[in-house]
Design a protein around this motif. Structure first.
Motif, PDB file in Angstrom:
ATOM      1  N   PRO A  62       0.828  -1.215   0.000  1.00 41.37           N
ATOM      2  CA  PRO A  62       0.000   0.000   0.000  1.00 41.37           C
ATOM      3  C   PRO A  62       0.862   1.264   0.000  1.00 41.37           C
ATOM      4  O   PRO A  62       1.944   1.281   0.578  1.00 41.37           O
ATOM      5  CB  PRO A  62      -0.774  -0.085   1.316  1.00 41.37           C
ATOM      6  N   ILE A  65       2.009   2.635   3.445  1.00 40.17           N
ATOM      7  CA  ILE A  65       3.194   2.042   4.075  1.00 40.17           C
ATOM      8  C   ILE A  65       4.460   2.609   3.427  1.00 40.17           C
ATOM      9  O   ILE A  65       5.479   2.823   4.090  1.00 40.17           O
ATOM     10  CB  ILE A  65       3.120   0.497   4.000  1.00 40.17           C
TER      11      ILE A  65
ATOM     12  N   ILE B  72      -9.475   7.550   1.103  1.00 37.46           N
ATOM     13  CA  ILE B  72      -9.326   7.879   2.522  1.00 37.46           C
ATOM     14  C   ILE B  72     -10.432   8.838   2.971  1.00 37.46           C
ATOM     15  O   ILE B  72     -10.912   8.764   4.096  1.00 37.46           O
ATOM     16  CB  ILE B  72      -7.923   8.460   2.802  1.00 37.46           C
ATOM     17  N   LYS B 174      -4.818  -3.383  -0.818  1.00 41.11           N
ATOM     18  CA  LYS B 174      -4.023  -2.187  -0.539  1.00 41.11           C
ATOM     19  C   LYS B 174      -4.862  -1.082   0.090  1.00 41.11           C
ATOM     20  O   LYS B 174      -4.390  -0.359   0.958  1.00 41.11           O
ATOM     21  CB  LYS B 174      -3.343  -1.709  -1.828  1.00 41.11           C
ATOM     22  N   ALA B 177      -5.367  -1.007   3.959  1.00 40.13           N
ATOM     23  CA  ALA B 177      -4.393  -0.353   4.837  1.00 40.13           C
ATOM     24  C   ALA B 177      -4.932   0.984   5.344  1.00 40.13           C
ATOM     25  O   ALA B 177      -4.565   1.439   6.424  1.00 40.13           O
ATOM     26  CB  ALA B 177      -3.083  -0.130   4.103  1.00 40.13           C
ATOM     27  N   LEU B 178      -5.827   1.608   4.557  1.00 43.08           N
ATOM     28  CA  LEU B 178      -6.351   2.914   4.945  1.00 43.08           C
ATOM     29  C   LEU B 178      -7.312   2.818   6.119  1.00 43.08           C
ATOM     30  O   LEU B 178      -7.546   3.803   6.816  1.00 43.08           O
ATOM     31  CB  LEU B 178      -7.075   3.571   3.757  1.00 43.08           C
ATOM     32  N   SER B 180      -6.721   1.613   8.741  1.00 43.34           N
ATOM     33  CA  SER B 180      -5.945   1.851   9.969  1.00 43.34           C
ATOM     34  C   SER B 180      -6.275   3.205  10.588  1.00 43.34           C
ATOM     35  O   SER B 180      -6.146   3.359  11.800  1.00 43.34           O
ATOM     36  CB  SER B 180      -4.455   1.761   9.669  1.00 43.34           C
ATOM     37  N   VAL B 181      -6.729   4.180   9.793  1.00 41.83           N
ATOM     38  CA  VAL B 181      -7.037   5.495  10.374  1.00 41.83           C
ATOM     39  C   VAL B 181      -8.216   5.438  11.343  1.00 41.83           C
ATOM     40  O   VAL B 181      -8.399   6.334  12.150  1.00 41.83           O
ATOM     41  CB  VAL B 181      -7.326   6.583   9.296  1.00 41.83           C
ATOM     42  N   MET B 188      -1.404  -2.502   8.861  1.00 43.71           N
ATOM     43  CA  MET B 188      -0.830  -1.158   8.860  1.00 43.71           C
ATOM     44  C   MET B 188      -0.823  -0.561  10.269  1.00 43.71           C
ATOM     45  O   MET B 188       0.174   0.010  10.710  1.00 43.71           O
ATOM     46  CB  MET B 188      -1.678  -0.284   7.923  1.00 43.71           C
ATOM     47  N   GLY B 208       5.806  -4.969   7.604  1.00 44.67           N
ATOM     48  CA  GLY B 208       4.445  -4.757   7.117  1.00 44.67           C
ATOM     49  C   GLY B 208       4.380  -4.904   5.605  1.00 44.67           C
ATOM     50  O   GLY B 208       3.483  -5.556   5.069  1.00 44.67           O
ATOM     51  N   TYR B 212       2.098  -7.594   3.273  1.00 42.95           N
ATOM     52  CA  TYR B 212       1.239  -7.275   2.121  1.00 42.95           C
ATOM     53  C   TYR B 212       1.709  -8.000   0.866  1.00 42.95           C
ATOM     54  O   TYR B 212       0.894  -8.497   0.090  1.00 42.95           O
ATOM     55  CB  TYR B 212       1.195  -5.762   1.881  1.00 42.95           C
TER      56      TYR B 212
END
Lengths: 228, 239
Positions: A62, A65, B72, B174, B177-178, B180-181, B188, B208, B212
């Motif tokens: 991603p 990262i 995001i 992918k 991973a966002l 995570s916010v 992530m 990390g 992935y």
């Protein structure tokens, strides 16, 4: 409906637009140059392996990262802190831009590779026979055909990079999303503010879609039934 | 200096177990989001192919919006906005607060809705690649709509759809991973926490990245098998 609030919010968010565009355009320029270099590298066996590994790593992880890796990760190395690049790598702007460039290059190089593969062998041979140097063939035959072929896929990549610039807000950059986040933590009116930001991005991506359709028409009018 | 590898191992002060669990969470969120997107994407593709004018327009607008807005932002909107909506509804119903919406649900929904827009495009393209003559032939020989879909449309559309769906799955991983916010502990998030705690940023972000890469590479193999299977009965390939 609080009209003044929306008008004020838009004005505030638009202050972040120059940074969003700055990051997006520079990332595309840098990414395209790097992608071109990666494709030229593919001519040799070692270069091909390096380019494949690069694309594998940057497309397989991603972007978030990658941004954190560059911003937080690189600072852990003593030699990075002592190097010439440290004044740049200390700044969130340059770290964000670097991550966007590296990420964009991986995707663009695959798009460009597809375009290059579609160049007819005969066209290249014709150029060579008429005495063009390798560079002239690249400049006048291969690249124009390849870029025209890759254009529809590339316009998607342009939109995706413009959207990706929103991620640098996680490393404190105040572009449109960064400003929106700060405003939300002040006012707690999340829905209204994020919707305003979404409208700005939507307008940008519609603009890119229209622009690329226009360029495609200009570059090959016969495909659209227009006589030049 | 980065490099104490016991930190990512399974030892007493290693983060190995936490990372493995976070990797599974990434997989869990991604699979849920992907299927969420598949269901909605199918409906949207259907609306665009066979719907009437307002339905078609609505589907088109949906796709334009979700492909033009950063992922995001959509996640923020669902997470913070979702809380706002849940609180408003809860207060209106007279329920005692405080109200909250989980990071998993809002993240899964957000990524699912984004992915639905792209998946619908893949499915629509696949449907349009089916030769019209075969559909007419099926109809003429008296197949019901469901039989027509099962025996004529699906097998042929699969050939074009599977590679496209593979790409969509990769981008869902992918995008996850966002999430995570929102504070959901997936790869992530776990990696950021570990990096912050140990101050070994490079090591943990690299770990990390490897997680992935493992997920994307393994699922790539899976989709390649599926592609081979979808090509059964075609000239170039198939087992």
């Amino acid at each position: 409906m609080d009209f003044d609030f929306f008008a004020g919010m838009f004005a505030q968010l638009l202050m972040g637009l120059p940074l969003t565009l700055n990051l997006g355009i520079l990332a595309l320029l840098g990414g395209f140059s790097l992608a071109l270099a990666l494709n030229l590298m593919r001519a040799t066996r070692i270069g091909n392996a390096v380019a494949s590994a690069y694309v594998f790593v940057f497309r397989g992880t991603p972007l978030l990262i990658q941004i954190f890796m560059i911003y937080y990760g690189l600072a852990g190395f003593g030699f990075v802190r002592q190097s010439f690049f440290w004044p740049f790598l200390r700044e969130p702007y340059w770290c964000g831009l670097l991550a966007l460039i590296l990420n964009d290059a991986a995707y663009t190089s695959e798009i460009l590779r597809g375009g290059l593969r579609s160049v007819p062998k005969g066209a290249v041979e014709a150029g060579r026979v008429s005495g063009m140097t390798r560079f002239t063939v690249l400049r006048r035959i291969t690249l124009p055909i390849a870029i025209r072929q890759a254009l529809p896929a590339y316009s998607n990549e342009v939109i995706s990079i413009l959207k990706s610039t929103a991620l640098v807000s996680t490393i404190t950059l105040m572009e449109v999303t960064g400003i929106a986040r700060a405003a939300v933590s002040e006012t707690w009116r999340a829905v209204e503010i994020f919707l305003c930001a979404a409208v700005i991005y939507l307008a940008l991506s519609l603009l890119v879609t229209r622009l690329s359709a226009w360029v495609e028409r200009r570059l090959s009018p016969w495909q659209f039934g227009v006589t030049p | 200096m980065p490099g104490d590898l016991t930190l990512i191992g399974f030892g007493p002060d290693g983060w190995g177990l936490a990372l493995a669990r976070a990797g599974l969470m990434t997989l869990y969120v991604s699979v849920s989001a992907f299927f969420c997107g598949l269901m909605l994407g199918t409906l949207i593709a259907w609306a665009r192919v066979a719907g009437n004018w307002p339905l078609r327009k609505l589907a088109e607008i949906y796709v334009t919006i979700f492909r033009g807005v950063p992922d995001i932002l959509v996640i923020y909107l669902f997470y913070f906005g979702g809380r706002q909506v849940v609180t408003a509804v809860g207060t209106a119903l007279g329920l005692p607060g405080p109200f909250d919406i989980s990071g998993f649900v809002s993240g899964m929904l957000a990524i699912g809705l984004i992915s639905a827009a792209s998946q619908s495009e893949v499915l629509r393209g696949a449907y349009q690649a089916v030769p019209k003559g075969t559909i007419e032939a099926g109809r003429v020989s008296g197949m019901t709509r469901f039989t027509l879909f099962r025996r004529i449309i699906a097998p042929q559309a699969m050939v074009t759809a599977v590679p496209g769906m593979g790409n969509q799955w990769q981008s869902v991983i992918k995008e996850s991973a966002l999430v995570s916010v929102t504070g959901l502990v997936e790869t992530m998030r776990q990696v950021s926490v570990a990096a912050g705690t140990t101050q070994e940023h490079f090591l943990f972000y690299a770990a990390g990245g490897v997680i992935y890469l493992i997920i994307t590479t393994l699922s790539d193999q899976f989709f390649r098998l599926a592609e081979k299977r979808s090509l059964r009965g075609h000239e170039q390939g198939g087992v």
